[in-house]
Enzyme design. Structure first.
Site, PDB file in Angstrom:
ATOM      1  N   ASP A  79      -0.221  -4.440   0.824  1.00 14.20           N
ATOM      2  CA  ASP A  79      -1.448  -3.734   0.465  1.00 14.20           C
ATOM      3  C   ASP A  79      -1.135  -2.763  -0.672  1.00 14.20           C
ATOM      4  O   ASP A  79      -0.270  -1.885  -0.538  1.00 14.20           O
ATOM      5  CB  ASP A  79      -1.968  -2.959   1.682  1.00 14.20           C
ATOM      6  CG  ASP A  79      -3.421  -2.532   1.516  1.00 14.20           C
ATOM      7  OD1 ASP A  79      -3.925  -2.607   0.387  1.00 14.20           O
ATOM      8  OD2 ASP A  79      -4.036  -2.107   2.510  1.00 14.20           O
ATOM      9  N   ASP A  98      -6.876  -6.464  -3.277  1.00  5.97           N
ATOM     10  CA  ASP A  98      -5.614  -5.707  -3.291  1.00  5.97           C
ATOM     11  C   ASP A  98      -4.792  -5.898  -2.016  1.00  5.97           C
ATOM     12  O   ASP A  98      -3.931  -5.067  -1.706  1.00  5.97           O
ATOM     13  CB  ASP A  98      -5.907  -4.211  -3.491  1.00  5.97           C
ATOM     14  CG  ASP A  98      -6.800  -3.630  -2.406  1.00  5.97           C
ATOM     15  OD1 ASP A  98      -7.299  -4.402  -1.565  1.00  5.97           O
ATOM     16  OD2 ASP A  98      -6.989  -2.395  -2.402  1.00  5.97           O
ATOM     17  N   GLU A  99      -5.024  -6.993  -1.309  1.00  4.74           N
ATOM     18  CA  GLU A  99      -4.397  -7.163   0.002  1.00  4.74           C
ATOM     19  C   GLU A  99      -3.966  -8.614   0.189  1.00  4.74           C
ATOM     20  O   GLU A  99      -4.725  -9.539  -0.094  1.00  4.74           O
ATOM     21  CB  GLU A  99      -5.401  -6.759   1.081  1.00  4.74           C
ATOM     22  CG  GLU A  99      -4.867  -6.697   2.479  1.00  4.74           C
ATOM     23  CD  GLU A  99      -5.939  -6.261   3.455  1.00  4.74           C
ATOM     24  OE1 GLU A  99      -5.606  -6.044   4.629  1.00  4.74           O
ATOM     25  OE2 GLU A  99      -7.124  -6.159   3.058  1.00  4.74           O
TER      26      GLU A  99
END
Length: 387
Positions: A13, A107-108
């Site tokens: 993350d 974003d993960e």
């Protein structure tokens, strides 16, 4: 007796992703309370730095309240095109390094390293991947390695920022036990409030409730929560494929050169599949328009864009692509619109220039479409001429 193979799932993350990208552009922002979001009082917070969070600021908070909590905060409107560029960069780094990964959001990421411990050591491999992402993107990133997706995600959140955690095989339940039930994925505000009223404050207490009782209380979600409280999660890592798409096409009953009709059709088509995006909690990063002339010549044009699922942004791109495509002034037989480069995500808090009113408007429109059908409400520009 069949033994369940040990899985090794890493969750990555990017730490305060939007803020971190802004800091790459302006190093003076580092260490300061930074807020990303609409600049007006009616705007909402899309993201904020850890320094800003210490003042009680969080995503989706009204900007007016955020300014009141931290008057000295540095506010940036946000640049989704730039954030999308860095998201793709990190995706490429991971894709070039690991055999199987899932892009869970902009974003993960989840990485399946099952079996690789025999050759490299999963923990070492995960740590090296973090270093590679930082080196090639300049962005800070956290990770946790565990036996399943659930525990790796919770562990990452517990260790952020700059998390480097490893939950050993067989220790999943004991790791989760002392944590608040509110930190369990799948437990929303209402469920958390209900459990807290019952005196269930920790995941340990949740795990001790008979599964039948949770089933009666919460239905299927209760059974799922019971398994998760035991540290169990068999959810697979879904391979990321950039070419997944959502599309629609219309073949006209009669070939047409009526631009007003063509533009209205493009609006309706874009609204239709943009709503589908939001229904599936996805964002698109690439738009393609297809045009077939009456002589069956077919042309397409595409554009890579900032990840979004907002009608007003996508309609603008579709119109631009169509205007660039339609050069011959011949009769048109078919129109098509396709969204690709799909990633999981929710566009509402990414509307940096938008107000709370616009976010609420989208929620109301989608609610009406979900209840009565997608054709029940739409833009006036999408109406057929003379209808």
């Amino acid at each position: 007796m069949i033994l369940t193979p040990q899985r090794h799932i890493a969750h990555f993350d990017l730490d305060t992703f939007f803020v971190s990208v802004e800091c790459l552009q302006d190093s003076r922002l580092k260490g300061k309370p930074v807020i990303i979001g609409g600049s007006s009082d009616r705007g909402v917070v899309a993201s904020c730095s850890y320094e800003a969070r210490s003042f009680g600021i969080h995503a989706a908070m009204p900007m007016k309240l955020a300014r009141r909590l931290c008057p000295q905060a540095v506010i940036r409107q946000g640049d989704m095109e730039l954030y999308s560029k860095y998201s793709r960069l990190v995706t490429d780094v991971i894709a070039d390094t690991v055999p199987l990964f899932e892009k869970a959001s902009i974003d993960e990421f989840y990485v399946d390293l099952t079996g690789m411990d025999k050759y490299f050591g999963s923990q070492l491999y995960t740590a090296n991947l973090k270093k590679k992402v930082i080196k090639e993107s300049g962005l800070p990133i956290s990770y946790a390695l565990a036996g399943n997706k659930l525990v790796s995600k919770v562990a990452t959140n517990e260790g952020k920022p700059n998390a480097e955690m490893c939950v050993a095989w067989g220790q999943e339940k004991s790791f989760l036990a002392p944590l608040s039930v509110a930190k369990m994925p799948g437990v929303g505000k209402e469920t958390a409030f209900l459990l807290l009223k019952m005196g269930v404050e920790t995941i340990k207490v949740l795990s001790e409730i008979p599964v039948e009782m949770l089933s009666n209380l919460l239905g299927k979600n209760g059974v799922s929560l019971w398994h998760h409280a035991q540290g169990m999660d068999e959810t697979p890592v879904v391979p990321y494929h950039e070419q997944k798409s959502i599309s629609t096409e219309t073949t006209f009953q009669q070939d047409t050169i009526d631009l007003e009709l063509l533009h209205a059709q493009l609006v309706r088509m874009t609204e239709k599949i943009a709503f589908q995006l939001r229904e599936e909690s996805k964002l698109t990063g690439c738009v393609t328009v297809k045009l077939r002339y009456s002589n069956f010549d077919t042309v397409t044009k595409q554009k890579t864009i900032a990840f979004t699922a907002a009608d007003h942004k996508l309609i603008k791109v579709v119109r631009e692509l169509f205007d660039a495509l339609y050069e011959r002034r011949m009769m048109v037989r078919l129109l098509g619109v396709r969204f690709t480069h799909l990633v999981p995500g929710n566009d509402q808090i990414n509307m940096f220039e938008d107000t709370e009113h616009l976010v609420q408007l989208y929620q109301a429109i989608d609610s009406i479409k979900h209840q009565y059908g997608e054709r029940f409400v739409g833009r006036a520009r999408g109406l057929r001429p003379n209808s």
